[in-house]
Design an enzyme around this catalytic site. Structure first.
Site, PDB file in Angstrom:
ATOM      1  N   HIS A  51      -4.613  44.492  52.844  1.00 46.12           N
ATOM      2  CA  HIS A  51      -4.904  45.915  53.028  1.00 46.12           C
ATOM      3  C   HIS A  51      -6.112  46.070  53.939  1.00 46.12           C
ATOM      4  CE1 HIS A  51      -8.128  45.134  50.212  1.00 46.12           C
ATOM      5  NE2 HIS A  51      -7.270  44.776  49.277  1.00 46.12           N
TER       6      HIS A  51
HETATM    7  P1  TYD Z   1      -7.094  45.287  45.089  1.00 45.54           P
HETATM    8  O1  TYD Z   1      -8.260  45.804  45.823  1.00 45.54           O
HETATM    9  O2  TYD Z   1      -5.737  45.688  45.567  1.00 45.54           O
HETATM   10  O3  TYD Z   1      -7.180  43.707  45.001  1.00 45.54           O
HETATM   11  P2  TYD Z   1      -7.108  42.597  46.150  1.00 45.54           P
HETATM   12  O4  TYD Z   1      -7.577  43.220  47.412  1.00 45.54           O
HETATM   13  O5  TYD Z   1      -8.013  41.514  45.713  1.00 45.54           O
HETATM   14  O6  TYD Z   1      -5.716  42.117  46.207  1.00 45.54           O
HETATM   15  O7  TYD Z   1      -7.251  45.684  43.561  1.00 45.54           O
HETATM   16  C1  TYD Z   1      -6.407  45.173  42.553  1.00 45.54           C
HETATM   17  C2  TYD Z   1      -6.429  46.150  41.393  1.00 45.54           C
HETATM   18  O8  TYD Z   1      -7.729  46.228  40.828  1.00 45.54           O
HETATM   19  C3  TYD Z   1      -6.011  47.559  41.784  1.00 45.54           C
HETATM   20  O9  TYD Z   1      -5.087  48.033  40.820  1.00 45.54           O
HETATM   21  C4  TYD Z   1      -7.273  48.374  41.674  1.00 45.54           C
HETATM   22  C5  TYD Z   1      -8.191  47.575  40.792  1.00 45.54           C
HETATM   23  N1  TYD Z   1      -9.588  47.628  41.254  1.00 45.54           N
HETATM   24  C6  TYD Z   1     -10.500  48.450  40.605  1.00 45.54           C
HETATM   25  O10 TYD Z   1     -10.179  49.127  39.623  1.00 45.54           O
HETATM   26  N2  TYD Z   1     -11.779  48.488  41.052  1.00 45.54           N
HETATM   27  C7  TYD Z   1     -12.188  47.758  42.122  1.00 45.54           C
HETATM   28  O11 TYD Z   1     -13.383  47.811  42.514  1.00 45.54           O
HETATM   29  C8  TYD Z   1     -11.241  46.920  42.808  1.00 45.54           C
HETATM   30  C9  TYD Z   1     -11.625  46.105  44.010  1.00 45.54           C
HETATM   31  C10 TYD Z   1      -9.950  46.894  42.340  1.00 45.54           C
END
Ligand code: TYD
Length: 134
Positions: A51
């Protein structure tokens, strides 16, 4: 080279009792730190990220173990291998990023310039490319 991305060396205080490194906002990060989160217990072969953020900037540190951070600005791709706890990778906003090839027991610390906001994410690569290449 993707512009504005940079590896930042952190202070390292060597000590026979064990080494110490430190991050202070603005001194070591180019932004005010609003949030810290960490990624751990990653099963072999898994990929995190995939992303971009509209506003959020990041500072990524391999506190333990190693992993690759793949960055893409819509035109160019660059991979940074992080394997030392005294280097941080600064990732500006508007960059597609993935983290992969996590070693066993690796620990990724991510400092962020904004609090969590799902609306700040661009999760569709085609949408990201269209935005970047406008
Ligand atoms: P995501 O940012 O998509 O993870 P990555 O980039 O590591 O693959 O986040 C995964 C899940 O965690 C998503 O459902 C949202 C949650 N999340 C939070 O609640 N707070 C945060 O600060 C982050 C980074 C993620």
């Amino acid at each position: 080279m993707i512009s504005n991305v940079k590896i930042i060396q952190l202070p390292k205080i060597l000590d026979e009792r064990g080494n110490l490194s430190v991050i202070e906002e603005f001194k070591n990060t180019p932004f005010k730190i609003e949030r810290a989160y960490w990624i751990y217990d990653v099963p072999g072969g898994e990929v995190r990220g995939g992303h971009a953020y509209k506003k959020n900037e990041e500072f990524i540190v391999a506190l333990s173990g190693s992993f690759d951070v793949l960055l893409n600005d819509g035109k160019e791709e660059e991979t940074f291998y992080l394997n030392r706890s005294y280097y941080g990778l600064y990732v500006p906003n508007g960059i597609w990023r993935q983290i992969k090839n996590f070693s066993t027991n690796s620990l990724a610390l991510i400092l962020s310039s904004t609090i969590y906001d799902e609306n700040d994410y661009i999760r569709d690569y085609e949408v990201f490319k269209d935005l970047r290449n406008d």
